[in-house]
Scaffold this motif. Sequence first.
Motif, PDB file in Angstrom:
ATOM      1  N   GLN A 146     -37.968   7.112  11.172  1.00  0.00           N
ATOM      2  CA  GLN A 146     -37.450   8.402  10.531  1.00  0.00           C
ATOM      3  C   GLN A 146     -36.732   7.896   9.094  1.00  0.00           C
ATOM      4  OE1 GLN A 146     -37.853  11.685  11.635  1.00  0.00           O
ATOM      5  NE2 GLN A 146     -37.309  12.073   9.464  1.00  0.00           N
ATOM      6  N   SER A 147     -36.866   8.688   8.324  1.00  0.00           N
ATOM      7  CA  SER A 147     -36.225   8.784   7.042  1.00  0.00           C
ATOM      8  C   SER A 147     -34.941   9.440   7.138  1.00  0.00           C
ATOM      9  CB  SER A 147     -36.876   9.417   5.717  1.00  0.00           C
ATOM     10  OG  SER A 147     -38.173   8.811   5.440  1.00  0.00           O
ATOM     11  N   ILE A 148     -33.690   9.080   6.553  1.00  0.00           N
ATOM     12  CA  ILE A 148     -32.634   9.528   6.720  1.00  0.00           C
ATOM     13  C   ILE A 148     -31.931   9.726   5.329  1.00  0.00           C
ATOM     14  CG2 ILE A 148     -31.995   8.595   8.818  1.00  0.00           C
ATOM     15  CD1 ILE A 148     -30.322   6.174   7.606  1.00  0.00           C
ATOM     16  N   SER A 149     -30.869  10.538   5.171  1.00  0.00           N
ATOM     17  CA  SER A 149     -29.951  10.605   4.220  1.00  0.00           C
ATOM     18  C   SER A 149     -28.905  11.928   4.390  1.00  0.00           C
ATOM     19  CB  SER A 149     -30.820  11.407   3.143  1.00  0.00           C
ATOM     20  OG  SER A 149     -31.200  12.561   2.944  1.00  0.00           O
ATOM     21  N   ILE A 150     -27.956  11.830   3.639  1.00  0.00           N
ATOM     22  CA  ILE A 150     -26.938  12.958   3.771  1.00  0.00           C
ATOM     23  C   ILE A 150     -27.552  14.377   3.627  1.00  0.00           C
ATOM     24  CG2 ILE A 150     -24.918  13.963   2.848  1.00  0.00           C
ATOM     25  CD1 ILE A 150     -24.192  11.100   2.072  1.00  0.00           C
ATOM     26  N   PRO A 151     -27.305  15.376   4.614  1.00  0.00           N
ATOM     27  CA  PRO A 151     -28.035  16.816   4.402  1.00  0.00           C
ATOM     28  C   PRO A 151     -27.533  17.422   3.321  1.00  0.00           C
ATOM     29  CG  PRO A 151     -26.279  16.541   6.128  1.00  0.00           C
ATOM     30  CD  PRO A 151     -26.266  15.225   5.509  1.00  0.00           C
ATOM     31  N   PRO A 208     -29.076  14.196  -0.464  1.00  0.00           N
ATOM     32  CA  PRO A 208     -30.525  14.691  -0.973  1.00  0.00           C
ATOM     33  C   PRO A 208     -31.478  15.616  -0.034  1.00  0.00           C
ATOM     34  CG  PRO A 208     -30.343  12.282  -0.511  1.00  0.00           C
ATOM     35  CD  PRO A 208     -29.181  12.980  -0.573  1.00  0.00           C
ATOM     36  N   GLY A 209     -31.054  15.527   1.381  1.00  0.00           N
ATOM     37  CA  GLY A 209     -31.631  16.210   2.510  1.00  0.00           C
ATOM     38  C   GLY A 209     -33.002  15.744   2.790  1.00  0.00           C
ATOM     39  N   VAL A 210     -33.313  14.486   2.738  1.00  0.00           N
ATOM     40  CA  VAL A 210     -34.476  13.627   2.952  1.00  0.00           C
ATOM     41  C   VAL A 210     -34.295  13.108   4.346  1.00  0.00           C
ATOM     42  CG1 VAL A 210     -36.064  11.893   2.624  1.00  0.00           C
ATOM     43  CG2 VAL A 210     -34.799  13.104   0.657  1.00  0.00           C
ATOM     44  N   GLY A 211     -35.509  13.741   5.171  1.00  0.00           N
ATOM     45  CA  GLY A 211     -35.605  13.328   6.497  1.00  0.00           C
ATOM     46  C   GLY A 211     -34.442  13.811   7.626  1.00  0.00           C
ATOM     47  N   THR A 212     -33.793  13.071   8.332  1.00  0.00           N
ATOM     48  CA  THR A 212     -32.636  13.546   9.365  1.00  0.00           C
ATOM     49  C   THR A 212     -31.371  12.913   8.855  1.00  0.00           C
ATOM     50  OG1 THR A 212     -32.164  13.956  11.688  1.00  0.00           O
ATOM     51  CG2 THR A 212     -33.135  11.752  11.010  1.00  0.00           C
ATOM     52  N   ASN A 213     -30.573  13.219   9.868  1.00  0.00           N
ATOM     53  CA  ASN A 213     -29.171  12.985   9.318  1.00  0.00           C
ATOM     54  C   ASN A 213     -28.326  12.635  10.481  1.00  0.00           C
ATOM     55  OD1 ASN A 213     -27.611  15.346   9.929  1.00  0.00           O
ATOM     56  ND2 ASN A 213     -29.151  16.031   8.583  1.00  0.00           N
ATOM     57  N   GLY A 270     -26.591   4.044  -3.037  1.00  0.00           N
ATOM     58  CA  GLY A 270     -25.109   4.571  -2.696  1.00  0.00           C
ATOM     59  C   GLY A 270     -25.147   5.894  -2.015  1.00  0.00           C
ATOM     60  N   ARG A 271     -24.353   6.529  -1.973  1.00  0.00           N
ATOM     61  CA  ARG A 271     -23.842   7.863  -1.132  1.00  0.00           C
ATOM     62  C   ARG A 271     -25.268   8.729  -1.120  1.00  0.00           C
ATOM     63  NH1 ARG A 271     -23.261  13.175  -1.078  1.00  0.00           N
ATOM     64  NH2 ARG A 271     -21.574  13.872   0.499  1.00  0.00           N
ATOM     65  N   ASN A 272     -25.863   9.137  -2.230  1.00  0.00           N
ATOM     66  CA  ASN A 272     -26.785  10.017  -2.266  1.00  0.00           C
ATOM     67  C   ASN A 272     -28.158   9.467  -2.378  1.00  0.00           C
ATOM     68  OD1 ASN A 272     -25.522  12.390  -2.120  1.00  0.00           O
ATOM     69  ND2 ASN A 272     -25.027  12.177  -4.287  1.00  0.00           N
ATOM     70  N   SER A 273     -28.460   8.075  -1.783  1.00  0.00           N
ATOM     71  CA  SER A 273     -29.548   7.352  -1.611  1.00  0.00           C
ATOM     72  C   SER A 273     -30.343   7.920  -0.160  1.00  0.00           C
ATOM     73  CB  SER A 273     -29.507   5.896  -1.504  1.00  0.00           C
ATOM     74  OG  SER A 273     -28.853   5.751  -2.883  1.00  0.00           O
ATOM     75  N   THR A 274     -31.273   7.186  -0.023  1.00  0.00           N
ATOM     76  CA  THR A 274     -32.115   7.662   1.323  1.00  0.00           C
ATOM     77  C   THR A 274     -32.351   6.284   1.943  1.00  0.00           C
ATOM     78  OG1 THR A 274     -34.283   7.246   0.263  1.00  0.00           O
ATOM     79  CG2 THR A 274     -33.219   9.294   0.429  1.00  0.00           C
ATOM     80  N   GLY A 275     -32.694   6.142   3.164  1.00  0.00           N
ATOM     81  CA  GLY A 275     -32.739   5.213   4.044  1.00  0.00           C
ATOM     82  C   GLY A 275     -34.068   5.420   5.149  1.00  0.00           C
TER      83      GLY A 275
END
Length: 148
Positions: free
Chosen positions: A28-33, A39-44, A14-19
């Motif tokens: 690159q890892s991605i998530s919402i900042p 979660p602020g994982v990786g970039t966005n 969902g919304r606060n997951s990572t990818g």
Amino acid sequence: MEHTFYLDAHWDGGRNSTGTIEAGNLKQSISIPKEMDGPGVGTNPDEMLLGAAATCFLITYAAILERAAIKTDALALASEAIVDVTNNVFTFKQIHHRPTVTVFDASQIKKAEQLAFKAEQSCMISKAVARNVQITVEPTVQSGASVE
């Protein structure tokens, strides 16, 4: 001639997951900042759009300076993006580029400053977002003789 670029993306929930994203050399890892309650994982997407705009501007500026036969000792760029949040609607509003250039010949300072604005107008990413994002350029150009 057209060039095609591909990106594969995977998302874990969902919304606060990572990818992850993978496109050529970009892995690159991605998530919402965190600033947007993620979660602020990786970039966005915000950092990636700023990165695309900044690298496009920087490479375009370097090419334009080279074509104008302006020799540089140093070329650096600081860029920032402004994202507005109103009523839970996120809008990418502005990008500010602040290139710093050191030229060998002091008589070319004015021309190098003018070419910074041409680079912004010529950059493919700037043109792609032009109707939606305000882009400004504030160049600092100095000669090598004035650098301490």
